[in-house]
Design a protein around this motif. Structure first.
Motif, PDB file in Angstrom:
ATOM      1  N   PRO A   3      40.444 -78.885  27.181  1.00  0.00           N
ATOM      2  CA  PRO A   3      39.719 -77.844  26.312  1.00  0.00           C
ATOM      3  C   PRO A   3      40.671 -76.816  25.853  1.00  0.00           C
ATOM      4  N   HIS A   4      41.771 -76.377  26.500  1.00  0.00           N
ATOM      5  CA  HIS A   4      42.875 -75.402  25.976  1.00  0.00           C
ATOM      6  C   HIS A   4      43.480 -76.233  24.648  1.00  0.00           C
ATOM      7  N   LEU A   5      43.527 -77.254  24.652  1.00  0.00           N
ATOM      8  CA  LEU A   5      44.033 -77.824  23.326  1.00  0.00           C
ATOM      9  C   LEU A   5      43.313 -77.756  22.131  1.00  0.00           C
ATOM     10  N   LEU A   6      41.760 -77.922  22.472  1.00  0.00           N
ATOM     11  CA  LEU A   6      40.755 -77.723  21.791  1.00  0.00           C
ATOM     12  C   LEU A   6      40.704 -76.246  21.050  1.00  0.00           C
TER      13      LEU A   6
ATOM     14  N   VAL B  19      49.564 -80.395   8.224  1.00  0.00           N
ATOM     15  CA  VAL B  19      50.906 -80.148   8.913  1.00  0.00           C
ATOM     16  C   VAL B  19      51.051 -79.292  10.194  1.00  0.00           C
ATOM     17  N   LEU B  20      50.241 -78.194  10.034  1.00  0.00           N
ATOM     18  CA  LEU B  20      50.194 -77.262  11.130  1.00  0.00           C
ATOM     19  C   LEU B  20      49.547 -78.080  12.520  1.00  0.00           C
ATOM     20  N   GLY B  21      48.691 -78.973  12.262  1.00  0.00           N
ATOM     21  CA  GLY B  21      48.005 -79.676  13.467  1.00  0.00           C
ATOM     22  C   GLY B  21      48.859 -80.709  13.951  1.00  0.00           C
ATOM     23  N   LEU B  22      49.820 -81.384  13.013  1.00  0.00           N
ATOM     24  CA  LEU B  22      50.744 -82.435  13.601  1.00  0.00           C
ATOM     25  C   LEU B  22      51.707 -81.637  14.175  1.00  0.00           C
ATOM     26  N   GLY B  23      52.105 -80.312  13.911  1.00  0.00           N
ATOM     27  CA  GLY B  23      53.160 -79.701  14.684  1.00  0.00           C
ATOM     28  C   GLY B  23      52.620 -79.199  15.925  1.00  0.00           C
ATOM     29  N   TRP B  25      50.329 -80.654  17.719  1.00  0.00           N
ATOM     30  CA  TRP B  25      50.094 -81.731  18.631  1.00  0.00           C
ATOM     31  C   TRP B  25      51.519 -82.219  19.239  1.00  0.00           C
ATOM     32  N   SER B  26      52.509 -82.096  18.305  1.00  0.00           N
ATOM     33  CA  SER B  26      53.879 -82.623  18.703  1.00  0.00           C
ATOM     34  C   SER B  26      54.424 -81.797  19.820  1.00  0.00           C
ATOM     35  N   PHE B  29      52.862 -81.463  24.109  1.00  0.00           N
ATOM     36  CA  PHE B  29      53.156 -82.461  25.123  1.00  0.00           C
ATOM     37  C   PHE B  29      54.529 -82.448  25.311  1.00  0.00           C
ATOM     38  N   ASP B  30      55.303 -81.583  24.879  1.00  0.00           N
ATOM     39  CA  ASP B  30      56.708 -81.510  25.110  1.00  0.00           C
ATOM     40  C   ASP B  30      56.894 -80.952  26.652  1.00  0.00           C
ATOM     41  N   PRO B  31      57.809 -81.613  27.501  1.00  0.00           N
ATOM     42  CA  PRO B  31      58.065 -80.950  28.777  1.00  0.00           C
ATOM     43  C   PRO B  31      58.618 -79.531  28.716  1.00  0.00           C
ATOM     44  N   VAL B  32      58.457 -78.530  29.401  1.00  0.00           N
ATOM     45  CA  VAL B  32      59.091 -77.441  29.457  1.00  0.00           C
ATOM     46  C   VAL B  32      59.776 -76.917  30.690  1.00  0.00           C
ATOM     47  N   GLY B  33      60.678 -76.316  30.720  1.00  0.00           N
ATOM     48  CA  GLY B  33      61.585 -75.836  32.023  1.00  0.00           C
ATOM     49  C   GLY B  33      60.718 -75.117  32.859  1.00  0.00           C
ATOM     50  N   LYS B  34      61.460 -74.119  33.562  1.00  0.00           N
ATOM     51  CA  LYS B  34      60.638 -73.237  34.476  1.00  0.00           C
ATOM     52  C   LYS B  34      59.642 -72.583  33.657  1.00  0.00           C
ATOM     53  N   SER B  35      58.417 -72.440  33.898  1.00  0.00           N
ATOM     54  CA  SER B  35      57.450 -71.900  33.075  1.00  0.00           C
ATOM     55  C   SER B  35      57.354 -70.421  33.323  1.00  0.00           C
TER      56      SER B  35
END
Lengths: 104, 232
Positions: A3-6, B19-23, B25-26, B29-35
């Motif tokens: 939902p957050h991505l939505l 374009v922004l939607g692709l950005g 989306w990409s 799902f990137d992994p991040v370091g210490k949040s």
């Protein structure tokens, strides 16, 4: 797709809708509302994306809270300026109407 | 707008969405370091408050909040300088309604109480200076619409002090901590809670004042009162 991505994608759509309105609409109040729509879309992208990746993120929430307050102040200032412009020129859009150009 | 412009603008906007939607989306799902939430949780002990958003606003990222109140003060000054009337508080705009007056006697003290509670609650739950300032400004709008005299809105010393109070106190704390302590806006050990409370209270007053004066700066004008538009 959580939902957050939505939320983030909804914010993206709102942002572009606002951008379209900013450019396409003539009336200054509509432009100001469109600008606010762009701002709200940006906030949704920020919060939605951060919550999708990290869960509830106080840093982003604080940033968005700051942004909301600045947006309120900017909107109020914009309204005051629009009123002043209307009183000075009698027009509610930046470009003169085609009817005006036909006159003297 | 010209006739061909709208379809092409629509096309550009559609491309922008893609374009922004692709950005999005990409990077979604990137992994991040210490949040960041973990970092905030680790540092909460030294922040002086218990609510993470308040801690970020007034301690970890207080520089943002300082600049924010600066922006508010500038907006208020610009708004006031655009005002049509020499006096921001004109008796002609007051309405005299018995019911509204009676309601106000109940609502105004209650709303002040709510604003005070919101400031205090910001330490450990959602709340804080901006919410309280908004409630206080709403009280001011109600008072103005109900015809209560508000002499402090006359241009003068009280208005100026009220507008800059939050910014001034915040800046003072920042410079004192920079001169005496470690760094700009780094609160000394053990004093964080009281300093944050001091800043929050003055911020609340200033934010309410800024919002109220921006509301008052755009007075309702009747059709005959158009004194500034010479050429219509």
């Amino acid at each position: 797709m959580t939902p957050h991505l939505l939320y983030a994608f909804t914010g993206l759509l709102l942002f572009v809708t606002g951008l379209f309105g900013m450019i396409a609409l003539d009336h200054l109040l509509r432009k100001l509302l469109a600008l606010n729509l762009m701002g709200s879309g940006t906030f949704l992208v920020l919060v939605g994306l951060a919550q999708h990746r990290n869960g509830v993120d106080p840093v982003v929430q604080a940033l968005v809270l700051t942004g909301i307050v600045v947006a309120i102040a900017a909107t109020a200032l914009g309204l005051v300026l629009i009123r002043r412009y209307y009183h000075l020129s009698g027009r509610s859009s930046l470009e003169p109407d085609t009817n005006d150009e036909a006159g003297p | 707008m010209r006739r061909w412009a709208t379809p092409s603008l629509l096309a550009v906007c559609f491309a922008l969405v893609c374009v922004l939607g692709l950005g999005l989306w990409s990077i979604a799902f990137d992994p991040v370091g210490k949040s960041l939430p973990e970092r905030v949780r680790d540092a909460m002990g030294s922040s002086g408050v218990d609510h993470p958003v308040t801690a970020v606003l007034l301690n970890f990222r207080s520089y943002d909040t300082l600049l924010e109140i600066g922006v508010l003060v500038i907006a208020a000054i610009a708004g006031i300088s655009m005002a049509r009337l020499p006096s921001l508080e004109d008796p002609a705009f007051r309405t005299h309604d018995a019911l509204l007056g009676a309601l106000q006697r109940w609502f105004v003290p209650l709303m002040w109480l709510v604003a005070g509670y919101l400031v205090w609650a910001g330490a450990k739950q959602p709340g804080g200076a901006f919410q309280a300032g908004a409630v206080l400004a709403a009280t001011g709008v109600l008072m103005r619409l109900g015809g209560m005299p508000m002499d402090f809105l006359q241009p003068g010393r009280l208005l100026r002090v009220g507008l800059v109070l939050g910014f001034a106190v915040f800046l003072l704390v920042a410079f004192v901590t920079a001169l005496v302590g470690d760094a700009f806006l780094a609160y000394p050990e053990g004093m964080a809670k009281s300093l944050i409370l001091l800043i929050e209270v003055s911020l609340t007053l200033s934010i309410a004042m800024v919002l109220l004066s921006l509301f008052v700066a755009a007075p309702v004008t009747d059709a005959t009162g158009n004194q500034e538009g010479g050429h219509r």
